[in-house]
Write a protein that holds these residues in place. Structure first.
Motif, PDB file in Angstrom:
ATOM      1  N   ILE A 252     -18.424  -9.502   1.531  1.00 10.74           N
ATOM      2  CA  ILE A 252     -17.457  -9.443   0.724  1.00 10.74           C
ATOM      3  C   ILE A 252     -16.094  -8.938   1.469  1.00 10.74           C
ATOM      4  O   ILE A 252     -16.319  -7.818   2.317  1.00 10.74           O
ATOM      5  CB  ILE A 252     -17.348  -8.426  -0.428  1.00 10.74           C
ATOM      6  CG1 ILE A 252     -18.435  -9.115  -1.492  1.00 10.74           C
ATOM      7  CG2 ILE A 252     -16.327  -8.049  -0.969  1.00 10.74           C
ATOM      8  CD1 ILE A 252     -18.836  -8.216  -2.773  1.00 10.74           C
ATOM      9  N   ASP A 253     -15.096  -9.752   1.485  1.00  9.09           N
ATOM     10  CA  ASP A 253     -13.924  -9.330   2.190  1.00  9.09           C
ATOM     11  C   ASP A 253     -12.812  -8.846   0.999  1.00  9.09           C
ATOM     12  O   ASP A 253     -12.170  -9.884   0.437  1.00  9.09           O
ATOM     13  CB  ASP A 253     -13.320 -10.444   2.803  1.00  9.09           C
ATOM     14  CG  ASP A 253     -12.411 -10.174   4.095  1.00  9.09           C
ATOM     15  OD1 ASP A 253     -11.444  -9.351   3.797  1.00  9.09           O
ATOM     16  OD2 ASP A 253     -12.414 -10.798   5.216  1.00  9.09           O
ATOM     17  N   LEU A 254     -12.683  -7.746   1.200  1.00 12.06           N
ATOM     18  CA  LEU A 254     -11.688  -7.106   0.123  1.00 12.06           C
ATOM     19  C   LEU A 254     -10.202  -7.513   0.289  1.00 12.06           C
ATOM     20  O   LEU A 254      -9.345  -7.279  -0.638  1.00 12.06           O
ATOM     21  CB  LEU A 254     -11.603  -5.594   0.455  1.00 12.06           C
ATOM     22  CG  LEU A 254     -12.871  -4.715  -0.067  1.00 12.06           C
ATOM     23  CD1 LEU A 254     -12.818  -3.265   0.235  1.00 12.06           C
ATOM     24  CD2 LEU A 254     -13.323  -4.963  -1.509  1.00 12.06           C
ATOM     25  N   ARG A 255      -9.765  -8.160   1.432  1.00 17.26           N
ATOM     26  CA  ARG A 255      -8.534  -8.962   1.459  1.00 17.26           C
ATOM     27  C   ARG A 255      -8.209 -10.125   0.473  1.00 17.26           C
ATOM     28  O   ARG A 255      -7.305 -10.414   0.057  1.00 17.26           O
ATOM     29  CB  ARG A 255      -8.277  -9.430   2.856  1.00 17.26           C
ATOM     30  CG  ARG A 255      -8.113  -8.245   3.829  1.00 17.26           C
ATOM     31  CD  ARG A 255      -8.129  -8.628   5.249  1.00 17.26           C
ATOM     32  NE  ARG A 255      -9.323  -9.301   5.770  1.00 17.26           N
ATOM     33  CZ  ARG A 255      -9.675  -9.618   6.925  1.00 17.26           C
ATOM     34  NH1 ARG A 255      -8.846  -9.576   7.936  1.00 17.26           N
ATOM     35  NH2 ARG A 255     -10.761 -10.182   7.238  1.00 17.26           N
TER      36      ARG A 255
ATOM     37  N   HIS B 287     -13.664 -15.130   3.707  1.00 16.92           N
ATOM     38  CA  HIS B 287     -13.647 -15.751   2.290  1.00 16.92           C
ATOM     39  C   HIS B 287     -13.897 -14.488   1.335  1.00 16.92           C
ATOM     40  O   HIS B 287     -14.220 -13.424   1.753  1.00 16.92           O
ATOM     41  CB  HIS B 287     -14.429 -16.959   2.118  1.00 16.92           C
ATOM     42  CG  HIS B 287     -14.331 -17.903   2.879  1.00 16.92           C
ATOM     43  ND1 HIS B 287     -13.347 -18.933   2.690  1.00 16.92           N
ATOM     44  CD2 HIS B 287     -14.894 -18.212   4.137  1.00 16.92           C
ATOM     45  CE1 HIS B 287     -13.573 -19.900   3.823  1.00 16.92           C
ATOM     46  NE2 HIS B 287     -14.297 -19.277   4.590  1.00 16.92           N
ATOM     47  N   ALA B 288     -13.553 -14.703   0.189  1.00 20.51           N
ATOM     48  CA  ALA B 288     -13.780 -13.769  -0.969  1.00 20.51           C
ATOM     49  C   ALA B 288     -15.171 -13.312  -0.814  1.00 20.51           C
ATOM     50  O   ALA B 288     -15.437 -11.960  -0.647  1.00 20.51           O
ATOM     51  CB  ALA B 288     -13.163 -13.956  -2.193  1.00 20.51           C
TER      52      ALA B 288
ATOM     53  N   ILE C 141     -22.553  -6.619   2.799  1.00 17.38           N
ATOM     54  CA  ILE C 141     -21.795  -6.232   3.866  1.00 17.38           C
ATOM     55  C   ILE C 141     -20.243  -6.338   3.357  1.00 17.38           C
ATOM     56  O   ILE C 141     -19.871  -7.176   2.949  1.00 17.38           O
ATOM     57  CB  ILE C 141     -21.928  -7.335   5.125  1.00 17.38           C
ATOM     58  CG1 ILE C 141     -23.253  -7.328   5.531  1.00 17.38           C
ATOM     59  CG2 ILE C 141     -20.798  -6.773   6.195  1.00 17.38           C
ATOM     60  CD1 ILE C 141     -23.613  -8.147   6.631  1.00 17.38           C
ATOM     61  N   LEU C 142     -19.664  -5.232   3.438  1.00 17.00           N
ATOM     62  CA  LEU C 142     -18.320  -5.085   3.131  1.00 17.00           C
ATOM     63  C   LEU C 142     -17.493  -5.237   4.613  1.00 17.00           C
ATOM     64  O   LEU C 142     -17.700  -4.197   5.394  1.00 17.00           O
ATOM     65  CB  LEU C 142     -17.888  -3.629   2.619  1.00 17.00           C
ATOM     66  CG  LEU C 142     -18.206  -3.926   1.067  1.00 17.00           C
ATOM     67  CD1 LEU C 142     -18.712  -2.486   0.598  1.00 17.00           C
ATOM     68  CD2 LEU C 142     -17.335  -4.608   0.162  1.00 17.00           C
ATOM     69  N   LYS C 143     -16.519  -5.916   4.762  1.00 22.46           N
ATOM     70  CA  LYS C 143     -16.164  -6.498   6.223  1.00 22.46           C
ATOM     71  C   LYS C 143     -14.931  -6.785   6.401  1.00 22.46           C
ATOM     72  O   LYS C 143     -14.235  -7.270   5.598  1.00 22.46           O
ATOM     73  CB  LYS C 143     -17.191  -7.453   6.669  1.00 22.46           C
ATOM     74  CG  LYS C 143     -17.473  -8.798   5.490  1.00 22.46           C
ATOM     75  CD  LYS C 143     -16.344  -9.481   5.377  1.00 22.46           C
ATOM     76  CE  LYS C 143     -16.407 -10.542   6.427  1.00 22.46           C
ATOM     77  NZ  LYS C 143     -15.421 -11.649   6.477  1.00 22.46           N
ATOM     78  N   ASP C 144     -14.695  -6.959   7.750  1.00 22.29           N
ATOM     79  CA  ASP C 144     -13.376  -7.836   8.280  1.00 22.29           C
ATOM     80  C   ASP C 144     -14.141  -8.884   9.108  1.00 22.29           C
ATOM     81  O   ASP C 144     -15.276  -9.192   9.114  1.00 22.29           O
ATOM     82  CB  ASP C 144     -12.409  -6.914   9.007  1.00 22.29           C
ATOM     83  CG  ASP C 144     -12.825  -6.201  10.136  1.00 22.29           C
ATOM     84  OD1 ASP C 144     -13.997  -6.753  10.878  1.00 22.29           O
ATOM     85  OD2 ASP C 144     -12.071  -5.596  10.845  1.00 22.29           O
ATOM     86  N   SER C 145     -13.454  -9.464   9.820  1.00 27.57           N
ATOM     87  CA  SER C 145     -13.897 -10.668  10.667  1.00 27.57           C
ATOM     88  C   SER C 145     -15.049 -10.568  11.639  1.00 27.57           C
ATOM     89  O   SER C 145     -15.537 -11.380  12.049  1.00 27.57           O
ATOM     90  CB  SER C 145     -12.744 -11.354  11.211  1.00 27.57           C
ATOM     91  OG  SER C 145     -11.848 -10.853  12.137  1.00 27.57           O
TER      92      SER C 145
ATOM     93  N   LEU D  56     -12.264  -0.308  -3.454  1.00 29.25           N
ATOM     94  CA  LEU D  56     -13.435   0.408  -3.751  1.00 29.25           C
ATOM     95  C   LEU D  56     -13.430   1.719  -4.723  1.00 29.25           C
ATOM     96  O   LEU D  56     -14.548   2.216  -5.105  1.00 29.25           O
ATOM     97  CB  LEU D  56     -13.885   0.851  -2.299  1.00 29.25           C
ATOM     98  CG  LEU D  56     -14.324  -0.239  -1.317  1.00 29.25           C
ATOM     99  CD1 LEU D  56     -14.561   0.417  -0.178  1.00 29.25           C
ATOM    100  CD2 LEU D  56     -15.310  -1.121  -1.751  1.00 29.25           C
ATOM    101  N   ALA D  57     -12.218   2.188  -4.954  1.00 28.99           N
ATOM    102  CA  ALA D  57     -12.310   3.066  -5.873  1.00 28.99           C
ATOM    103  C   ALA D  57     -13.104   2.983  -7.180  1.00 28.99           C
ATOM    104  O   ALA D  57     -12.728   2.160  -8.039  1.00 28.99           O
ATOM    105  CB  ALA D  57     -10.794   3.600  -6.307  1.00 28.99           C
TER     106      ALA D  57
END
Length: 379
Positions: free
Chosen positions: A337-340, A297-298, A314-318, A377-378
């Motif tokens: 936080i999932d940037l997708r 989720h976001a 935590i910036l993450k994937d699954s 992230l920029a």
């Protein structure tokens, strides 16, 4: 006998077969999702003169017919086993390895994409000035080379991870999972056989490696209540279509912490709440791995008032979904936080949704190289 007469039985069988397929195609209700392949099936394409003229309708119809042919699961499985029988190692990006392991083919060494993503991470960390750690999960095939088929492409994990460590060493603490997993790989099931994720035991070993760098004592494994859930089939199984492979057993390690889990599809919107980090109903759904934090989720927030630590971002994937429940014992708040799915206006703006004391990146090597969303992230 006339040759044409000899062919009539074959012609009749072929025409009858096509007729049966057509009748079934017209009569059976179309499905929107394949639970076995774990993916959304192609919808019926929109019809318009422009779509017909530019070929979009024909292309969409071809995909629709391919996805909805009666007995599709059988046909796909038959083709995957045909690939094995004809000397190929698997199908659809999955190797059929030893001992029932289904392993993703290696990530192509796209140095330009990796360097670009690392630069976004580095710029974000430099601008945030918050202590950070980076944990990149190596490929199953790189950690378990003895499970690979005899013929396979080269895994470039060591080279790619070394490049990432060198570029980020001035901005973050590097968690070397290859060194941690290497001695354990032959002794413990760190990865699932039918899924690309690490097991709960693998996540626990990563948790130990991380806390060692942070000089925090991990919770001993004996204190967890471990429940086993058999018949787990993961994403590698779904992609490979090797339907005869035996299932995995999924374990849930639970400390029964007094937590509240808040899930935001939009950080500015309403949250759904739960008193558990494990969504057990999902074990019976199409994505059993989403038992951990209900999937991606976001923004997912874990609040544990009894913990002594501050706020961890935590910036993450699954992969982080299985890791975070271990970390919840040590932090009053964990924001994942999932940037997708999360869309900040700029890199530092995502810090407005959290009061982070520490930052942790948790990504698979595949996503570190291939995910285009690090651009958010920029600064």
């Amino acid at each position: 006998m006339d040759t044409s007469q000899k062919n009539w039985p074959l012609i009749a069988f072929f025409c009858g077969f096509l007729a049966i397929i057509l009748i079934l195609f017209l009569c059976l209700p179309p499905k929107s999702v394949s639970s076995v392949e774990k993916r959304t099936l192609e919808p019926f394409p929109p019809v318009s003169l422009s779509a017909i003229a530019n070929g979009n309708f024909e292309a969409g119809m071809d995909r629709y017919l391919s996805d909805h042919i009666p007995g599709r699961t059988w046909w796909v499985g038959a083709y995957s086993y045909f690939c094995l029988a004809t000397g190929r190692n698997g199908w659809n990006g999955i190797y059929a390895g030893k001992d029932g392991y289904l392993l993703r083919e290696p990530t192509p060494p796209d140095y330009e994409a990796l360097t670009r993503n690392l630069s976004y991470i580095q710029r974000f960390l430099s601008a945030s000035e918050i202590p950070a750690a980076v944990m990149i999960v190596p490929s199953t095939g790189a950690v378990l080379p003895d499970k690979l088929p005899q013929n396979h492409d080269v895994y470039y994990d060591a080279e790619l991870l070394s490049l990432a460590e060198t570029q980020l060493e001035s901005s973050a603490t590097w968690i070397d999972l290859s060194a941690s997993f290497g001695p354990l790989a032959e002794l413990e099931p760190l990865y699932y056989r039918t899924d690309h994720h690490w097991t709960s035991l693998g996540a626990y070993r990563a948790y130990e490696a991380l806390l060692s760098q942070w000089s925090i004592s991990p919770t001993p494994s004996r204190q967890f209540q471990v429940t086993a859930h058999p018949d787990f089939y993961g994403t590698s199984y779904s992609k490979s279509a090797l339907w005869g492979v035996k299932p995995d057993t999924m374990e849930i390690w639970d400390l029964s912490l007094p937590v509240q889990v808040l899930i935001y599809e939009d950080p500015a919107g309403e949250a759904s709440a739960s008193s558990s980090m494990f969504y057990l109903d999902n074990l019976d759904g199409d994505d059993p791995y989403s038992v951990f934090l209900n999937g991606n989720h976001a923004l997912t927030r874990i609040v544990n008032p009894s913990a002594s630590g501050g706020t961890l971002l935590i910036l993450k994937d699954s992969f982080a979904n299985c890791l975070a429940p271990f970390l919840a014992a040590h932090f009053r708040e964990i924001d994942l936080i999932d940037l997708r799915y999360y869309r900040p206006s700029g890199g530092l703006s995502l810090l407005e949704d959290t009061s982070a004391d520490q930052i942790l990146f948790v990504y698979s090597l595949d996503d570190l190289v291939e995910d285009p969303n690090f651009i958010w992230l920029a600064p």
